[in-house]
Motif scaffolding. Structure first.
Motif, PDB file in Angstrom:
ATOM      1  N   GLN A 200       0.818  -1.214   0.000  1.00 50.47           N
ATOM      2  CA  GLN A 200       0.000   0.000   0.000  1.00 50.47           C
ATOM      3  C   GLN A 200       0.850   1.261   0.000  1.00 50.47           C
ATOM      4  OE1 GLN A 200      -3.282   0.395  -0.310  1.00 50.47           O
ATOM      5  NE2 GLN A 200      -3.442  -1.799  -0.681  1.00 50.47           N
ATOM      6  N   ILE A 201       1.983   1.227   0.678  1.00 47.09           N
ATOM      7  CA  ILE A 201       2.857   2.401   0.699  1.00 47.09           C
ATOM      8  C   ILE A 201       3.350   2.714  -0.711  1.00 47.09           C
ATOM      9  CG2 ILE A 201       5.119   3.264   1.441  1.00 47.09           C
ATOM     10  CD1 ILE A 201       4.656   1.862   4.094  1.00 47.09           C
ATOM     11  N   LEU A 202       3.789   1.686  -1.404  1.00 42.51           N
ATOM     12  CA  LEU A 202       4.286   1.882  -2.761  1.00 42.51           C
ATOM     13  C   LEU A 202       3.143   2.186  -3.724  1.00 42.51           C
ATOM     14  CD1 LEU A 202       6.972  -0.943  -2.870  1.00 42.51           C
ATOM     15  CD2 LEU A 202       7.364   1.524  -2.802  1.00 42.51           C
ATOM     16  N   ASN A 203       2.035   1.447  -3.595  1.00 42.94           N
ATOM     17  CA  ASN A 203       0.844   1.688  -4.411  1.00 42.94           C
ATOM     18  C   ASN A 203       1.183   1.794  -5.899  1.00 42.94           C
ATOM     19  OD1 ASN A 203      -1.911   2.088  -4.834  1.00 42.94           O
ATOM     20  ND2 ASN A 203      -1.747   4.317  -4.602  1.00 42.94           N
ATOM     21  N   GLY A 204       2.008   0.862  -6.357  1.00 38.92           N
ATOM     22  CA  GLY A 204       2.361   0.831  -7.766  1.00 38.92           C
ATOM     23  C   GLY A 204       3.438   1.816  -8.169  1.00 38.92           C
ATOM     24  N   ARG A 205       3.944   2.595  -7.204  1.00 38.31           N
ATOM     25  CA  ARG A 205       4.964   3.582  -7.509  1.00 38.31           C
ATOM     26  C   ARG A 205       6.348   3.048  -7.172  1.00 38.31           C
ATOM     27  NH1 ARG A 205       2.717   8.131  -3.609  1.00 38.31           N
ATOM     28  NH2 ARG A 205       2.589   6.240  -2.331  1.00 38.31           N
ATOM     29  N   SER A 206       7.340   3.723  -7.667  1.00 38.23           N
ATOM     30  CA  SER A 206       8.709   3.388  -7.280  1.00 38.23           C
ATOM     31  C   SER A 206       9.013   4.112  -5.978  1.00 38.23           C
ATOM     32  CB  SER A 206       9.703   3.824  -8.355  1.00 38.23           C
ATOM     33  OG  SER A 206       9.708   5.239  -8.475  1.00 38.23           O
ATOM     34  N   GLU A 207      10.012   3.639  -5.265  1.00 35.90           N
ATOM     35  CA  GLU A 207      10.355   4.253  -3.990  1.00 35.90           C
ATOM     36  C   GLU A 207      10.740   5.718  -4.162  1.00 35.90           C
ATOM     37  OE1 GLU A 207      13.503   3.531  -0.294  1.00 35.90           O
ATOM     38  OE2 GLU A 207      13.219   1.993  -1.834  1.00 35.90           O
ATOM     39  N   SER A 208      11.343   6.058  -5.272  1.00 32.24           N
ATOM     40  CA  SER A 208      11.786   7.435  -5.500  1.00 32.24           C
ATOM     41  C   SER A 208      10.616   8.413  -5.621  1.00 32.24           C
ATOM     42  CB  SER A 208      12.648   7.516  -6.765  1.00 32.24           C
ATOM     43  OG  SER A 208      11.898   7.100  -7.905  1.00 32.24           O
ATOM     44  N   ASP A 209       9.417   7.889  -5.878  1.00 33.35           N
ATOM     45  CA  ASP A 209       8.242   8.752  -6.023  1.00 33.35           C
ATOM     46  C   ASP A 209       7.563   9.055  -4.683  1.00 33.35           C
ATOM     47  OD1 ASP A 209       8.490   8.923  -8.781  1.00 33.35           O
ATOM     48  OD2 ASP A 209       7.322   7.090  -9.116  1.00 33.35           O
ATOM     49  N   LEU A 210       7.987   8.386  -3.619  1.00 32.84           N
ATOM     50  CA  LEU A 210       7.380   8.602  -2.314  1.00 32.84           C
ATOM     51  C   LEU A 210       7.858   9.910  -1.708  1.00 32.84           C
ATOM     52  CD1 LEU A 210       7.780   5.037  -0.731  1.00 32.84           C
ATOM     53  CD2 LEU A 210       5.732   6.009  -1.787  1.00 32.84           C
ATOM     54  N   ASP A 211       7.013  10.520  -0.861  1.00 37.81           N
ATOM     55  CA  ASP A 211       7.451  11.705  -0.144  1.00 37.81           C
ATOM     56  C   ASP A 211       8.305  11.281   1.048  1.00 37.81           C
ATOM     57  OD1 ASP A 211       5.702  10.743   1.761  1.00 37.81           O
ATOM     58  OD2 ASP A 211       4.238  12.370   1.552  1.00 37.81           O
ATOM     59  N   ALA A 212       8.757  12.253   1.819  1.00 40.60           N
ATOM     60  CA  ALA A 212       9.671  11.966   2.922  1.00 40.60           C
ATOM     61  C   ALA A 212       9.056  11.010   3.943  1.00 40.60           C
ATOM     62  CB  ALA A 212      10.074  13.270   3.607  1.00 40.60           C
ATOM     63  N   SER A 213       7.808  11.257   4.276  1.00 38.98           N
ATOM     64  CA  SER A 213       7.135  10.412   5.262  1.00 38.98           C
ATOM     65  C   SER A 213       6.978   8.988   4.749  1.00 38.98           C
ATOM     66  CB  SER A 213       5.765  11.006   5.600  1.00 38.98           C
ATOM     67  OG  SER A 213       5.086  10.206   6.544  1.00 38.98           O
ATOM     68  N   GLY A 214       6.595   8.858   3.474  1.00 35.91           N
ATOM     69  CA  GLY A 214       6.429   7.532   2.889  1.00 35.91           C
ATOM     70  C   GLY A 214       7.734   6.754   2.850  1.00 35.91           C
ATOM     71  N   LYS A 215       8.822   7.447   2.521  1.00 36.41           N
ATOM     72  CA  LYS A 215      10.126   6.775   2.465  1.00 36.41           C
ATOM     73  C   LYS A 215      10.551   6.280   3.834  1.00 36.41           C
ATOM     74  CE  LYS A 215      11.936   9.176  -1.607  1.00 36.41           C
ATOM     75  NZ  LYS A 215      12.916  10.163  -2.121  1.00 36.41           N
TER      76      LYS A 215
END
Length: 404
Positions: A200-215
């Motif tokens: 769910q955190i990634l939600n189909g995205r790459s890690e580089s697309d996450l914001d600071a909190s998500g990372k």
């Protein structure tokens, strides 16, 4: 933890866990209206409604991101898993808890580190309540909420002695560990939940697309998974999960937020309580202790807003306000029902038609007494709801016992 029920694992609300973490741990702020009925609340998540809102949001810098990903702030817990110990005789300063130990002794480090640890533990307590969906009336749940409320009160006092801060943090940490010990279903449950949360955190995205909190949340998940793989015993599982809670608290604090939202909620609570107590009239005095508890929590949130506190401090203070607000509303209703029940004690006693047996009157008197004690001693909504249910049953039974 050796006697877990097979169905215990079902207490994990996977959808809630995944959704909360995917959002970076955002807390929904309650929208409370002055004309709502007691016990009825509606909550909605924060929404961006205008460009002005966006401009007010606090955006973490890239420097803060890098620091958060490599450091655990001033708190440096021992991260080796150990067996949980829950001896009832433990006291502040030597309470036995699960590693990592978050609470910090100011005599060994600093007062500021001890206060930082207390705040982290408050958010960890909130997080585990969200993730585990343990029954609200459960003993450990009530104890955790009460410990968290005391911690909020201490943290909001800038002049609180260092030993009081440390005592509160150790008691809260022990309450968190006891709660998790009761609520968790074992290593497999934790592993499954962490895997779902990561998706769910990634939600189909790459890690580089996450914001600071998500990372940071993702990093915490992976580190917790590594620890779980290294030690899959129940003790290891508890330790890994607690580490995940620690990282979740850190991630929560670097989320974007709008302080005005917290101020709006507090004003709504204040308006509701004023209207509620005025309507209560004379029986409001019976819930005076609950009113004082609410006033303390409301003052804590107001102080946090005045100090321009970070998100963790605001979330902890607001959660305490909601707990005391709900308890006060329930307490005022219970106080009214006690007042309504007391005249029944003057009912005619005897064996004639229309009279009541003396023993029945005595039973009702004891039930009213228990409700009154609950009103004086309860600090959360659940014991008060239980007291109302029992009193209502006692009143119904008494009325049905009238001689015909």
């Amino acid at each position: 933890m050796d006697n877990k029920q097979p169905g215990k694992a079902k207490k994990w609300p996977f959808a809630v866990l995944a959704t909360v973490i995917a959002a970076g741990g955002v807390y929904a702020l309650p929208q409370v209206f002055a004309d709502e009925s007691a016990g009825s609340r509606t909550e909605s998540a924060q929404t961006q409604t205008s460009s002005a809102y966006t401009a007010q949001k606090v955006q973490p810098s890239s420097a803060a991101v890098n620091t958060s990903l490599t450091d655990t702030s001033s708190v440096s817990p021992n991260l080796q898993p150990t067996q949980i110990r829950t001896s009832s005789g433990s006291t502040a300063g030597n309470a036995e808890v699960v590693l990592p130990v978050i609470s910090v002794d100011p005599n060994k480090t600093s007062a500021s580190a001890s206060r930082s640890a207390l705040l982290q533990l408050q958010i960890m307590g909130l997080k585990t309540e969200q993730y585990l969906a343990f029954g609200a009336a459960e003993k450990q749940s009530i104890k955790l909420i009460e410990a968290r409320n005391r911690a909020t009160e201490v943290f909001s006092d800038p002049n609180a002695p260092a030993d009081r801060v440390f005592s509160s943090s150790r008691k809260l940490e022990e309450a968190i560990d006891r709660y998790n010990d009761e609520a968790l279903g074992g290593a497999n449950t934790i592993a499954s939940a962490l895997a779902k949360a990561q998706t769910q955190i990634l939600n189909g995205r790459s890690e580089s697309d996450l914001d600071a909190s998500g990372k940071l949340a993702l990093q915490g998940l992976r580190e917790a998974q590594d620890r779980l793989n290294a030690n899959s015993t129940e003790a290891g599982a508890l330790s890994a999960y607690k580490y995940f809670l620690l990282r979740s608290a850190e991630a929560n604090d670097i989320q974007s937020f709008n302080p005005a939202d917290y101020s709006t909620v507090l004003k709504q609570y204040e308006a509701n309580i004023k209207a509620r107590t005025e309507a209560a009239g004379s029986y409001a005095k019976a819930a005076d202790k609950l009113k004082k508890a609410y006033d303390v929590s409301a003052k804590s949130l107001a102080s946090a807003l005045e100090r321009s506190s970070g998100k963790n401090a605001l979330d902890a203070a607001q959660a305490s306000v909601k707990v005391t607000y709900d308890a006060l509303n329930e307490g005022l209703t219970l106080a009214e029902e006690i007042v309504q029940a007391r005249p029944l004690l003057d009912s005619p006693a005897g064996k004639e038609k229309g009279q009541y047996g003396a023993s029945k009157i005595g039973t009702l008197k004891r039930a009213i007494g228990k409700a009154e004690r609950s009103l004086k001693t309860s600090k959360t909504i659940e014991p008060l709801k239980e007291a109302r249910t029992k009193l209502a049953a006692a009143v119904t039974e008494f009325k049905n016992s009238r001689n015909s």
